[in-house]
Design a protein around this motif. Structure first.
Motif, short mmCIF file in Angstrom:
data_model
loop_
_atom_site.label_atom_id
_atom_site.label_comp_id
_atom_site.label_asym_id
_atom_site.label_seq_id
_atom_site.Cartn_x
_atom_site.Cartn_y
_atom_site.Cartn_z
N VAL A 73 -28.92 -3.90 -2.24
CA VAL A 73 -29.31 -3.69 -3.64
C VAL A 73 -29.78 -4.99 -4.27
CG1 VAL A 73 -28.36 -3.11 -5.93
CG2 VAL A 73 -27.93 -1.61 -3.96
N LYS A 74 -29.11 -6.09 -3.97
CA LYS A 74 -29.50 -7.39 -4.52
C LYS A 74 -30.89 -7.78 -4.04
CE LYS A 74 -27.91 -12.16 -4.90
NZ LYS A 74 -26.81 -13.09 -4.59
N PHE A 75 -31.15 -7.62 -2.76
CA PHE A 75 -32.46 -7.96 -2.22
C PHE A 75 -33.53 -7.03 -2.79
CE2 PHE A 75 -35.96 -8.18 0.73
CZ PHE A 75 -36.04 -9.54 0.99
N LEU A 76 -33.24 -5.73 -2.87
CA LEU A 76 -34.18 -4.76 -3.43
C LEU A 76 -34.50 -5.10 -4.88
CD1 LEU A 76 -35.81 -2.11 -3.14
CD2 LEU A 76 -33.74 -0.90 -3.83
N ALA A 77 -33.50 -5.45 -5.65
CA ALA A 77 -33.70 -5.79 -7.07
C ALA A 77 -34.67 -6.95 -7.24
CB ALA A 77 -32.37 -6.11 -7.73
N GLN A 78 -34.64 -7.90 -6.32
CA GLN A 78 -35.55 -9.04 -6.40
C GLN A 78 -37.00 -8.62 -6.16
OE1 GLN A 78 -33.92 -11.65 -3.44
NE2 GLN A 78 -32.28 -12.37 -4.76
N GLN A 79 -37.21 -7.52 -5.47
CA GLN A 79 -38.55 -7.05 -5.14
C GLN A 79 -39.12 -6.08 -6.18
OE1 GLN A 79 -39.55 -8.58 -2.24
NE2 GLN A 79 -37.47 -9.37 -2.28
N LEU A 80 -38.23 -5.41 -6.93
CA LEU A 80 -38.66 -4.33 -7.82
C LEU A 80 -39.18 -4.84 -9.16
CD1 LEU A 80 -35.70 -1.83 -7.32
CD2 LEU A 80 -38.08 -1.45 -6.64
N PRO A 81 -40.09 -4.07 -9.78
CA PRO A 81 -40.48 -4.38 -11.16
C PRO A 81 -39.31 -4.05 -12.10
CG PRO A 81 -41.58 -2.38 -10.39
CD PRO A 81 -40.81 -2.94 -9.23
N GLU A 103 -31.80 -0.15 -8.19
CA GLU A 103 -32.04 0.84 -7.15
C GLU A 103 -32.08 2.24 -7.75
OE1 GLU A 103 -27.51 0.84 -7.11
OE2 GLU A 103 -29.09 -0.53 -7.66
N TYR A 104 -31.36 2.45 -8.87
CA TYR A 104 -31.41 3.75 -9.54
C TYR A 104 -32.81 4.03 -10.04
CZ TYR A 104 -26.33 3.54 -9.47
OH TYR A 104 -25.03 3.46 -9.06
N ASP A 142 -16.92 -3.02 4.42
CA ASP A 142 -18.13 -3.40 5.13
C ASP A 142 -19.36 -2.69 4.55
OD1 ASP A 142 -16.65 -5.03 6.84
OD2 ASP A 142 -16.36 -3.42 8.29
N LEU A 143 -19.22 -1.39 4.28
CA LEU A 143 -20.33 -0.63 3.71
C LEU A 143 -20.66 -1.11 2.29
CD1 LEU A 143 -19.42 2.95 4.94
CD2 LEU A 143 -21.29 1.50 5.75
N ARG A 144 -19.63 -1.41 1.52
CA ARG A 144 -19.83 -1.91 0.15
C ARG A 144 -20.57 -3.26 0.17
NH1 ARG A 144 -15.17 -0.54 -1.38
NH2 ARG A 144 -14.11 -2.44 -0.78
N ARG A 145 -20.15 -4.13 1.08
CA ARG A 145 -20.78 -5.45 1.19
C ARG A 145 -22.25 -5.31 1.60
NH1 ARG A 145 -17.01 -7.77 4.09
NH2 ARG A 145 -17.98 -7.33 6.08
N LEU A 146 -22.54 -4.46 2.58
CA LEU A 146 -23.91 -4.23 3.01
C LEU A 146 -24.73 -3.62 1.87
CD1 LEU A 146 -26.14 -4.15 5.17
CD2 LEU A 146 -25.20 -1.95 5.91
N GLU A 168 -43.47 -0.40 -1.92
CA GLU A 168 -43.60 -1.66 -1.18
C GLU A 168 -42.28 -2.44 -1.21
OE1 GLU A 168 -44.98 -4.47 1.30
OE2 GLU A 168 -45.97 -2.57 0.85
N ALA A 169 -41.59 -2.44 -2.36
CA ALA A 169 -40.31 -3.14 -2.47
C ALA A 169 -39.28 -2.53 -1.52
CB ALA A 169 -39.80 -3.09 -3.91
N VAL A 170 -39.26 -1.20 -1.44
CA VAL A 170 -38.33 -0.51 -0.53
C VAL A 170 -38.69 -0.83 0.91
CG1 VAL A 170 -37.52 1.76 0.26
CG2 VAL A 170 -37.77 1.30 -2.20
N LYS A 171 -39.98 -0.80 1.23
CA LYS A 171 -40.41 -1.11 2.60
C LYS A 171 -40.03 -2.54 2.98
CE LYS A 171 -44.44 -1.44 5.63
NZ LYS A 171 -43.77 -2.46 6.41
N THR A 172 -40.28 -3.49 2.10
CA THR A 172 -39.94 -4.89 2.36
C THR A 172 -38.44 -5.05 2.58
OG1 THR A 172 -41.81 -5.67 1.06
CG2 THR A 172 -40.00 -7.23 1.39
N THR A 173 -37.65 -4.40 1.74
CA THR A 173 -36.20 -4.48 1.86
C THR A 173 -35.73 -3.85 3.16
OG1 THR A 173 -36.01 -4.46 -0.54
CG2 THR A 173 -34.00 -3.98 0.71
N ASN A 174 -36.28 -2.70 3.50
CA ASN A 174 -35.91 -2.04 4.76
C ASN A 174 -36.31 -2.87 5.97
OD1 ASN A 174 -34.79 0.05 3.32
ND2 ASN A 174 -36.49 1.44 3.65
#
Length: 146
Positions: free
Chosen positions: A14-22, A27-28, A5-9, A101-107
Motif C-alpha cells: 500500500v505504501k509503494f502503491l500510494a507513491q505511484q497513485l494520483p 488503495e481504496y 506477515d500478511l499485514r507487513r506485506l 499504470e500505478a497498480v502495474k508498477t507496484t505489482n
C-alpha cells in the motif's frame, strides 16, 4: 503468526502503491475507481460496498475525498430513494490509465525477479487459504459492531 506477515506485506504494498497513485493516494481510491471504471452503468451503493468489503456508511466516508476531488459522482438511487448510485466523472475516467499504470508498477515491484509461475502460485495459494478459512468459520461481514 501469518497475520503479522500478511499485514507487513500489505502495508509495504500500500505504501509503494500510494507513491505511484494520483491524489488522494489510497488503495481504496484505486480499487473503487477501477471498479467503477469497469462498469457500463452506475454502480449501486450495495454492490460497491460488497466489492470494497465495507458497510454502506463506511463506504460513503471512504469515497468522500473522491467526490470532493470531482472524480466520482454520487446520486440518490431513484428506485429506492434511500441508497446511492456511483459513477466516475470525466476527470475520474481520465485518471484510470494512471491508476492502472500505478497498480502495474507496484505489482511488478512485488514480483521482482520471481518467475511468473511462482508469482501466480502465490495468489492461487492465498485464494485457497481464504477458502479454507471460509469453510470452517461463520460468515464474517466485516462490519463494525454497533
Amino acid at each position: 503468526m501469518i497475520a503479522k506477515d500478511l499485514r507487513r506485506l500489505s502495508k509495504l504494498y500500500v505504501k509503494f502503491l500510494a507513491q505511484q497513485l494520483p491524489p488522494p493516494h489510497t488503495e481504496y481510491m484505486a480499487e473503487a475507481m477501477l471498479f467503477l471504471g469497469a462498469s457500463e452503468q452506475k454502480v449501486t451503493q450495495k454492490l460497491l460496498a460488497e466489492f470494497m468489503v465495507v458497510d454502506k456508511r463506511s463506504l460513503l466516508a471512504m469515497l468522500d475525498d473522491l467526490i470532493k476531488l470531482n472524480y466520482v459522482v454520487i446520486e440518490k438511487d431513484p428506485s429506492t430513494l434511500r441508497d446511492y448510485l456511483f459513477s466516475l466523472t470525466s476527470l475520474g475516467k481520465d485518471l484510470l490509465p494512471k491508476i492502472a499504470e500505478a497498480v502495474k508498477t507496484t505489482n511488478d515491484m512485488l514480483q521482482g525477479n520471481m518467475d511468473k509461475e511462482k508469482y501466480k502460485s502465490f495468489f492461487l495459494l492465498m485464494a485457497e487459504m481464504e477458502q479454507n478459512l471460509l469453510k470452517r468459520t461463520p460468515v464474517y461481514n466485516f462490519r463494525k459492531l454497533e
